[in-house]
Write a protein that holds these residues in place. Sequence first.
Motif, short mmCIF file in Angstrom:
data_model
loop_
_atom_site.label_atom_id
_atom_site.label_comp_id
_atom_site.label_asym_id
_atom_site.label_seq_id
_atom_site.Cartn_x
_atom_site.Cartn_y
_atom_site.Cartn_z
N GLY A 133 0.79 -1.24 0.00
CA GLY A 133 0.00 0.00 0.00
C GLY A 133 0.81 1.27 0.00
N GLY A 134 2.14 1.18 0.09
CA GLY A 134 2.96 2.39 0.02
C GLY A 134 3.03 3.14 1.33
N PRO A 135 3.65 4.32 1.31
CA PRO A 135 3.92 5.06 2.55
C PRO A 135 2.67 5.50 3.29
CG PRO A 135 4.39 6.41 0.61
CD PRO A 135 4.17 5.01 0.11
N PHE A 136 1.54 5.61 2.59
CA PHE A 136 0.32 6.06 3.25
C PHE A 136 -0.62 4.91 3.60
CE2 PHE A 136 1.43 9.89 0.65
CZ PHE A 136 1.76 10.71 1.72
N ALA A 137 -0.13 3.66 3.50
CA ALA A 137 -0.98 2.50 3.76
C ALA A 137 -1.66 2.54 5.13
CB ALA A 137 -0.16 1.22 3.61
N PRO A 138 -0.98 2.95 6.21
CA PRO A 138 -1.67 2.95 7.52
C PRO A 138 -2.87 3.90 7.58
CG PRO A 138 0.72 3.07 7.80
CD PRO A 138 0.44 3.30 6.35
N LEU A 139 -2.96 4.84 6.62
CA LEU A 139 -4.02 5.84 6.67
C LEU A 139 -5.20 5.55 5.74
CD1 LEU A 139 -1.87 9.11 6.69
CD2 LEU A 139 -2.83 7.91 8.66
N ALA A 197 -6.10 11.51 -5.18
CA ALA A 197 -5.07 10.70 -4.53
C ALA A 197 -5.63 9.85 -3.40
CB ALA A 197 -3.96 11.61 -4.01
N VAL A 198 -6.56 10.41 -2.64
CA VAL A 198 -7.17 9.65 -1.54
C VAL A 198 -7.97 8.47 -2.10
CG1 VAL A 198 -8.93 9.74 0.27
CG2 VAL A 198 -7.25 11.58 0.07
N ARG A 199 -8.81 8.73 -3.09
CA ARG A 199 -9.64 7.67 -3.64
C ARG A 199 -8.78 6.56 -4.25
NH1 ARG A 199 -10.91 7.03 -8.55
NH2 ARG A 199 -10.44 9.19 -9.11
N GLU A 200 -7.77 6.95 -5.02
CA GLU A 200 -6.94 5.93 -5.66
C GLU A 200 -6.08 5.18 -4.66
OE1 GLU A 200 -6.56 7.59 -10.21
OE2 GLU A 200 -4.74 7.34 -9.02
N SER A 201 -5.55 5.86 -3.67
CA SER A 201 -4.72 5.17 -2.67
C SER A 201 -5.53 4.11 -1.95
CB SER A 201 -4.16 6.18 -1.66
OG SER A 201 -3.26 7.06 -2.29
N ARG A 202 -6.77 4.41 -1.65
CA ARG A 202 -7.63 3.43 -0.99
C ARG A 202 -7.93 2.25 -1.91
NH1 ARG A 202 -12.69 5.77 1.78
NH2 ARG A 202 -12.32 4.04 3.22
N ALA A 203 -8.16 2.54 -3.20
CA ALA A 203 -8.44 1.47 -4.15
C ALA A 203 -7.22 0.58 -4.35
CB ALA A 203 -8.87 2.06 -5.49
N LEU A 204 -6.04 1.18 -4.43
CA LEU A 204 -4.82 0.41 -4.67
C LEU A 204 -4.39 -0.40 -3.46
CD1 LEU A 204 -2.85 3.17 -6.59
CD2 LEU A 204 -3.77 1.07 -7.59
N ALA A 205 -4.87 -0.03 -2.27
CA ALA A 205 -4.49 -0.75 -1.05
C ALA A 205 -5.38 -1.95 -0.78
CB ALA A 205 -4.54 0.20 0.14
N THR A 206 -6.42 -2.15 -1.59
CA THR A 206 -7.31 -3.30 -1.38
C THR A 206 -6.75 -4.53 -2.07
OG1 THR A 206 -8.63 -2.92 -3.37
CG2 THR A 206 -9.26 -1.71 -1.37
#
Length: 268
Positions: A133-139, A197-206
């Motif tokens: 999930g990258g550097p922002f995975a915990p969030l 960025a928020v929407r995509e980061s959440r999608a990519l972390a699933t």
Amino acid sequence: MVVSEPESISLPDGRTLAFATYGDPDGAPLVFHHGTPGSSHLGALLSAPARTRGVRVIAPSRPGYGRSDPDPDGSFETWAEDCRALVDALGLESVAVAGFSGGGPYALAAAAHHADRVSDVGVVGAPVPAHDGGPFAPLVRFPRLLGVAFRFGAVVARLRGDRFVVDQLTDRTVDDETARIVGRDFRAGLSAGPSGAVRESRALATDRSPPLPDGDVTVWHGVDDENAPIGPVRTAYEDHPVVTLCEINDDHLGTLCSVRDDVIGLAE
């Protein structure tokens, strides 16, 4: 560098989709997907080889980035429809598609859902479902905090400059023009806020990813990539006969810089 003035189209639901064009304006078309976060400005990295080899690079800013309107319900599937709308608006029968980093899954989605319009597809340094999930995975479970993190990153990038952005993506030394493009891409991607960025980061972390296209897929991935480690990529693609995994002796941004000619070759 040959670049069009910023352009945009109106999508069927009324949203605006912005894009830029690089390389040969009359060349074979390649739709290039920027990373997460990012914008159409990253396409400038492909401008020189595209111009030399007669390729037209079309670089859209996905929803919520730069001048493209946000899509709160956006998904891999809805992006595939947006991408097809762009291809239709430009009067193109067929295009190659490519994606870097977080843009990789979106390029794959466009190719999988519209195989009749996509001639070839490749991704560079793209995460897979097993990625951490990258550097922002915990969030990712806390959208507001994730948004704050991206806003803070944008402020720091403005204060510390292009090299700060580059340092998050590579340990290699890059030339001033590359640094300028990468820094501008990051700032433009977050200029309208962090929604994309928020929407995509959440999608990519699933654990969910778009289906692979039926045709051949080329994956270029750096063995030293710390942003999207190669281990999960090897595992994800080892049983997929349509995928050619090319392991590059480089890191995240370094791999994109190393394979620019190969990416452009998708359109030839």
